[in-house]
Design an enzyme around this catalytic site. Sequence first.
Site, PDB file in Angstrom:
ATOM      1  N   ASP A 165       0.842  -1.205   0.000  1.00  0.00           N
ATOM      2  CA  ASP A 165       0.000   0.000   0.000  1.00  0.00           C
ATOM      3  C   ASP A 165       0.874   1.251   0.000  1.00  0.00           C
ATOM      4  O   ASP A 165       0.641   2.201  -0.752  1.00  0.00           O
ATOM      5  CB  ASP A 165      -0.992  -0.006   1.182  1.00  0.00           C
ATOM      6  CG  ASP A 165      -0.361  -0.404   2.511  1.00  0.00           C
ATOM      7  OD1 ASP A 165       0.825  -0.791   2.529  1.00  0.00           O
ATOM      8  OD2 ASP A 165      -1.059  -0.316   3.541  1.00  0.00           O
ATOM      9  N   ASP A 195       1.103  -1.646 -13.879  1.00  0.00           N
ATOM     10  CA  ASP A 195       0.168  -0.737 -14.571  1.00  0.00           C
ATOM     11  C   ASP A 195       0.299   0.676 -14.001  1.00  0.00           C
ATOM     12  O   ASP A 195       0.272   1.662 -14.738  1.00  0.00           O
ATOM     13  CB  ASP A 195      -1.293  -1.209 -14.407  1.00  0.00           C
ATOM     14  CG  ASP A 195      -1.726  -2.171 -15.514  1.00  0.00           C
ATOM     15  OD1 ASP A 195      -0.858  -2.890 -16.048  1.00  0.00           O
ATOM     16  OD2 ASP A 195      -2.932  -2.208 -15.840  1.00  0.00           O
TER      17      ASP A 195
HETATM   18 MG    MG Z   1      -1.713  -6.643 -16.048  1.00  0.00          MG
END
Ligand code: MG
Length: 356
Positions: free
Chosen positions: A220, A248
Amino acid sequence: MKHYKICVIKGDGIGPEIVDEAIKVLDTVANKFDLDFNYEHYLMGGAAIDVFGEPLPSETLEGALNSDAVLFGAIGGPKWDDVERHLRPESGLLKLRKGLGAFANLRPALVFDELVEASTIKPDVLKGVDIMVVRELTGGLYFGEPREKQIDKAYNTMIYTSDEIRRIAKVAFEAAQKRDKKVTLVDKANVLETSQLWREVVSLVAKDYEDVALEMMYVDNASMQLVRNPSQFDVILTENLFGDILSDEASMICGSIGLLPSASIGGKVGIYEPIHGSAPDIAGQGIANPIAMILSAAMMLRYAFEEEAAAQCIENAVKKVLKSGYRTKDISNFGAKEICSTEEIGTHISNIIADE
Ligand code: MG
Ligand code: IPM
């Protein structure tokens, strides 16, 4: 002349469009560096479901195993969203990764100077960002048994053995030795037993790499640090699902998910694939960014064929194209002189390589 057999899997959505551009660039590089690429085409994902009724036909896995490298576009799409999980396009890719033993997924996230303004993050935060995400690829929640979806209950298993952790940790430390000599292990050791094991094993492996600093960070916090101060990272070592998510996120730091390549290695044959998906919403329009795919081809030259000069030649040509202001739509918000189609970007990159 050196000969290489490449298993090409175009896949679904924008896959075919971007793979065509990678092949265009590879052919130009082949000419220049006296290499011979023999492409063999196979189906996987939705395209394979339509023809064979399964996402990874045995002939595709065999073709991959008998090649020198797999060049892969993307798979998936709404057409196959409702099929059973083991028949989904994504299951084909997971089976291929497992079948080839490709346990180490290298996902470099590099900010191109030319695109600093294209990122949604402030330019001064982005200076010097050069991260290598080393994602474990054949374990964890993606593959753990037991797993089941019942009517009112469902479960998955996150499982790792120390052997699985050790081998991926070595890949991360070796990568760091050739870079800024820092590994950040990203985990959730304050909650998960698997993460505790990762910490133990990775700390032991670290003893063999005294020149590399090891740091541990909860996932986190890491996801927050990635947008707060991304240049603090060199190599991020993490398990499968965390790596999927964080890569991503890292891609958006660089400006677009259409820019990040990857290499899935460690087994008999490696898979070279962009980190993005099949983008069905823009498929067939000729607007997809082929750069992640083309840079994946460069990673193939580097890792599978050890053709470093040819790999760098592609990477330099990509930089030059961006510098010239040729942009696909996804990165056209800043510094674009000309908005180009998928095919035009491939041609520009290829021409630069040919002219050099
Ligand atoms: Mg992916
Ligand atoms: C990726 C993709 C895949 C993954 C999907 C398509 C199975 O998101 O390569 O990051 O989750 O590994």
